[in-house]
Design a protein around this motif. Structure first.
Motif, PDB file in Angstrom:
ATOM      1  N   SER A 324       0.848  -1.189   0.000  1.00  0.00           N
ATOM      2  CA  SER A 324       0.000   0.000   0.000  1.00  0.00           C
ATOM      3  C   SER A 324       0.885   1.240   0.000  1.00  0.00           C
ATOM      4  O   SER A 324       1.106   1.870   1.031  1.00  0.00           O
ATOM      5  CB  SER A 324      -0.919  -0.014   1.229  1.00  0.00           C
ATOM      6  OG  SER A 324      -1.762   1.120   1.233  1.00  0.00           O
ATOM      7  N   LYS A 325       1.406   1.581  -1.190  1.00  0.00           N
ATOM      8  CA  LYS A 325       2.372   2.672  -1.296  1.00  0.00           C
ATOM      9  C   LYS A 325       1.763   4.023  -0.894  1.00  0.00           C
ATOM     10  O   LYS A 325       2.433   4.863  -0.296  1.00  0.00           O
ATOM     11  CB  LYS A 325       2.907   2.740  -2.732  1.00  0.00           C
ATOM     12  CG  LYS A 325       3.718   1.509  -3.128  1.00  0.00           C
ATOM     13  CD  LYS A 325       4.255   1.632  -4.547  1.00  0.00           C
ATOM     14  CE  LYS A 325       5.069   0.400  -4.913  1.00  0.00           C
ATOM     15  NZ  LYS A 325       5.599   0.473  -6.310  1.00  0.00           N
ATOM     16  N   GLU A 326       0.488   4.232  -1.223  1.00  0.00           N
ATOM     17  CA  GLU A 326      -0.149   5.496  -0.862  1.00  0.00           C
ATOM     18  C   GLU A 326      -0.204   5.667   0.655  1.00  0.00           C
ATOM     19  O   GLU A 326       0.085   6.739   1.182  1.00  0.00           O
ATOM     20  CB  GLU A 326      -1.563   5.572  -1.438  1.00  0.00           C
ATOM     21  CG  GLU A 326      -2.255   6.903  -1.128  1.00  0.00           C
ATOM     22  CD  GLU A 326      -3.697   6.943  -1.624  1.00  0.00           C
ATOM     23  OE1 GLU A 326      -4.225   8.048  -1.761  1.00  0.00           O
ATOM     24  OE2 GLU A 326      -4.292   5.858  -1.839  1.00  0.00           O
ATOM     25  N   LEU A 327      -0.531   4.580   1.358  1.00  0.00           N
ATOM     26  CA  LEU A 327      -0.611   4.638   2.818  1.00  0.00           C
ATOM     27  C   LEU A 327       0.759   4.927   3.422  1.00  0.00           C
ATOM     28  O   LEU A 327       0.889   5.758   4.332  1.00  0.00           O
ATOM     29  CB  LEU A 327      -1.161   3.321   3.368  1.00  0.00           C
ATOM     30  CG  LEU A 327      -1.202   3.179   4.893  1.00  0.00           C
ATOM     31  CD1 LEU A 327      -2.032   4.296   5.519  1.00  0.00           C
ATOM     32  CD2 LEU A 327      -1.743   1.821   5.294  1.00  0.00           C
ATOM     33  N   GLY A 329       3.190   6.472   2.053  1.00  0.00           N
ATOM     34  CA  GLY A 329       3.503   7.868   1.777  1.00  0.00           C
ATOM     35  C   GLY A 329       2.823   8.814   2.745  1.00  0.00           C
ATOM     36  O   GLY A 329       3.425   9.782   3.229  1.00  0.00           O
ATOM     37  N   LEU A 330       1.555   8.540   3.045  1.00  0.00           N
ATOM     38  CA  LEU A 330       0.821   9.397   3.981  1.00  0.00           C
ATOM     39  C   LEU A 330       1.379   9.274   5.402  1.00  0.00           C
ATOM     40  O   LEU A 330       1.462  10.262   6.141  1.00  0.00           O
ATOM     41  CB  LEU A 330      -0.663   9.020   3.965  1.00  0.00           C
ATOM     42  CG  LEU A 330      -1.434   9.406   2.689  1.00  0.00           C
ATOM     43  CD1 LEU A 330      -2.840   8.823   2.723  1.00  0.00           C
ATOM     44  CD2 LEU A 330      -1.497  10.924   2.545  1.00  0.00           C
ATOM     45  N   LYS A 333       4.506  11.225   5.546  1.00  0.00           N
ATOM     46  CA  LYS A 333       4.181  12.647   5.560  1.00  0.00           C
ATOM     47  C   LYS A 333       3.721  13.095   6.941  1.00  0.00           C
ATOM     48  O   LYS A 333       4.071  14.194   7.406  1.00  0.00           O
ATOM     49  CB  LYS A 333       3.083  12.936   4.530  1.00  0.00           C
ATOM     50  CG  LYS A 333       2.658  14.408   4.461  1.00  0.00           C
ATOM     51  CD  LYS A 333       1.566  14.583   3.415  1.00  0.00           C
ATOM     52  CE  LYS A 333       1.074  16.043   3.394  1.00  0.00           C
ATOM     53  NZ  LYS A 333      -0.010  16.230   2.385  1.00  0.00           N
ATOM     54  N   GLU A 343      -6.932  13.395   4.253  1.00  0.00           N
ATOM     55  CA  GLU A 343      -5.810  12.453   4.317  1.00  0.00           C
ATOM     56  C   GLU A 343      -5.890  11.590   5.569  1.00  0.00           C
ATOM     57  O   GLU A 343      -5.602  10.378   5.533  1.00  0.00           O
ATOM     58  CB  GLU A 343      -4.490  13.216   4.283  1.00  0.00           C
ATOM     59  CG  GLU A 343      -4.169  13.826   2.919  1.00  0.00           C
ATOM     60  CD  GLU A 343      -2.937  14.715   2.954  1.00  0.00           C
ATOM     61  OE1 GLU A 343      -2.240  14.790   1.939  1.00  0.00           O
ATOM     62  OE2 GLU A 343      -2.694  15.355   4.009  1.00  0.00           O
ATOM     63  N   LYS A 346      -8.393   8.942   5.031  1.00  0.00           N
ATOM     64  CA  LYS A 346      -7.875   7.941   4.116  1.00  0.00           C
ATOM     65  C   LYS A 346      -6.923   6.980   4.843  1.00  0.00           C
ATOM     66  O   LYS A 346      -6.952   5.765   4.631  1.00  0.00           O
ATOM     67  CB  LYS A 346      -7.158   8.624   2.952  1.00  0.00           C
ATOM     68  CG  LYS A 346      -6.762   7.687   1.815  1.00  0.00           C
ATOM     69  CD  LYS A 346      -6.167   8.463   0.647  1.00  0.00           C
ATOM     70  CE  LYS A 346      -7.233   9.299  -0.030  1.00  0.00           C
ATOM     71  NZ  LYS A 346      -6.698   9.960  -1.254  1.00  0.00           N
ATOM     72  N   VAL A 347      -6.054   7.539   5.696  1.00  0.00           N
ATOM     73  CA  VAL A 347      -5.138   6.718   6.488  1.00  0.00           C
ATOM     74  C   VAL A 347      -5.923   5.768   7.387  1.00  0.00           C
ATOM     75  O   VAL A 347      -5.628   4.559   7.469  1.00  0.00           O
ATOM     76  CB  VAL A 347      -4.199   7.596   7.346  1.00  0.00           C
ATOM     77  CG1 VAL A 347      -3.476   6.753   8.391  1.00  0.00           C
ATOM     78  CG2 VAL A 347      -3.188   8.306   6.462  1.00  0.00           C
ATOM     79  N   GLN A 350      -7.639   2.950   5.301  1.00  0.00           N
ATOM     80  CA  GLN A 350      -6.700   1.978   4.746  1.00  0.00           C
ATOM     81  C   GLN A 350      -6.061   1.118   5.840  1.00  0.00           C
ATOM     82  O   GLN A 350      -5.804  -0.076   5.636  1.00  0.00           O
ATOM     83  CB  GLN A 350      -5.623   2.704   3.935  1.00  0.00           C
ATOM     84  CG  GLN A 350      -6.168   3.315   2.644  1.00  0.00           C
ATOM     85  CD  GLN A 350      -5.070   3.789   1.718  1.00  0.00           C
ATOM     86  OE1 GLN A 350      -4.028   3.150   1.618  1.00  0.00           O
ATOM     87  NE2 GLN A 350      -5.313   4.899   1.022  1.00  0.00           N
TER      88      GLN A 350
END
Length: 396
Positions: A324-327, A329-330, A333, A343, A346-347, A350
């Motif tokens: 889960s690359k998007e997770l 990344g968040l 961040k 965001e 979303k975190v 996921q």
């Protein structure tokens, strides 16, 4: 070794076989169990020969020390240890005391092997009862009379004809001695907590039917072993430790008890010094001495439980996170700047999806479970790939 994962008893067997001479005799075993807190019913440390990858919780320490005590007791009484025979003997021992009542569900989940069943059985011996919510508050903690199991196991190995009666007698005498010790001093709130803890740990004596009046002299006419007498003395010293000094009435009581137990004044003084030294060294680590409010107890309890679950499933979680690359990344961040509301949502979604794939983390799926997410995020840097398989035994 991970005592919260399947296979830990087998792993213990491989470790103990390499350290067959770690304890030369029962006295050395007893002294280390005192230093680790096990004899006092306070579970702080384990023997050095057992490597662990993560910081152990109180229940895990108690399980390791209980199995260690049973294993070396078996070795001292029977000589060289066949580990399979040891496991079967311990299981039959608990069955003879009618404490091996494993639920039907646990039998299905744990399999039919004796080692798997014994793992479930030892779990049931450690906790006083109650659900996970109560445990988080500290209202259901580890059994404080576990060393009685070791004393009974020793006489079981020698063919004692009336095992249950002797088990009941050991608990009954221990509680009466503790009550008498308490009556010899001006009781404090912490003393009362200790007595409540001991009373709630009774297994073989029915608390609702037993009458503890502090009398013990007639009870000591029974044929107790030297090891049992040592335990009685240490439990009495435990009860009078709190003010770290012995008043005249306490001194009169403890010396009288020592005389009844055929102990010299020097042996009594040594027992007192041992318990005072133990609490002086570990007073910040003894949970029942903490005066935290309920909110703090709840957060601390949940943090320990959730941290243990996360670290024990780190291999699975690492795999899920890498997919889960998007997770990722968040989460990266969030370590350097504040996420937006979108965001954050979303975190959360996921992460909850990931937890669905790891059954052990079902606690996050409960109503309000999302409030535990900050604990998970805090622990992400500590996730280690070997945690899920740390009971694997390497074969030569």
């Amino acid at each position: 070794m991970n005592p919260s994962a399947a296979g830990w008893i087998n792993k213990f067997g491989h470790l103990a076989k390499k350290e067959a001479t770690y304890f030369p005799d029962f006295t050395s075993l007893y002294q280390e169990l005192k230093q680790n807190g096990f004899v006092y019913g306070i579970h702080l440390d384990i023997p050095d020969f057992i490597p662990v990858e993560h910081k152990l919780t109180e229940d895990e320490i108690a399980k390791i020390n209980l199995l260690t005590a049973l294993y070396f007791t078996f070795k001292f009484e029977k000589g060289e240890v066949d580990f399979e025979l040891f496991v079967n003997t311990v299981f039959q021992y608990y069955r003879s005391l009618e404490v091996a009542k494993i639920s039907f569900l646990n039998k299905i989940l744990g399999g039919t092997q004796t080692e798997n069943q014994l793992e479930k059985l030892l779990d049931s011996r450690i906790y006083l009862g109650g659900n996970a919510f109560n445990r988080a508050f500290g209202n259901s903690i580890t059994n404080s009379l576990l060393y009685v199991d070791v004393l009974i196991f020793r006489i079981y190995l020698n063919g004692h004809p009336s095992l249950m009666e002797h088990a009941q007698l050991l608990e009954y005498v221990t509680m009466n001695i503790a009550y008498q010790a308490l009556n010899s001093k001006d009781a404090h709130e912490k003393d009362v907590k200790l007595m409540q803890l001991l009373a709630s740990s009774l297994t073989y004596v029915n608390l609702n039917e037993a009458h503890f009046d502090g009398s013990y002299r007639d009870l000591l006419k029974h044929n107790f072993t030297d090891c049992e007498k040592d335990y009685f003395l240490d439990m009495a010293c435990l009860t009078i430790w709190e003010d770290q000094q012995v008043s005249y009435s306490e001194s009169d009581y403890i010396l009288g008890l020592g005389n009844d137990l055929d102990k010299t004044e020097k042996e009594v003084q040594s027992a007192i010094e041992n318990v005072f030294d133990f609490f002086q060294k570990n007073k910040e680590r003894v949970s029942y001495l903490n005066d935290k409010n309920l909110a703090s107890q709840f957060y601390d309890g949940m943090s320990k439980n959730v941290s243990k679950l996360i670290l024990r499933n780190s291999k699975r979680l690492k795999k899920e996170l890498t997919e889960s690359k998007e997770l990722v990344g968040l989460l990266s961040k969030s370590a350097v700047k504040e996420l937006t509301s979108e965001e954050k949502k979303k975190v959360q979604n996921q992460l909850l999806d990931i937890f669905k794939s790891v059954p052990s983390l079902a606690i996050f799926m409960l109503p309000g479970g999302a409030v535990l997410l900050p604990i998970f995020i805090k622990l992400i840097p500590k996730l280690l790939p070997s945690a899920f398989d740390d009971n694997r035994v390497e074969e030569n």
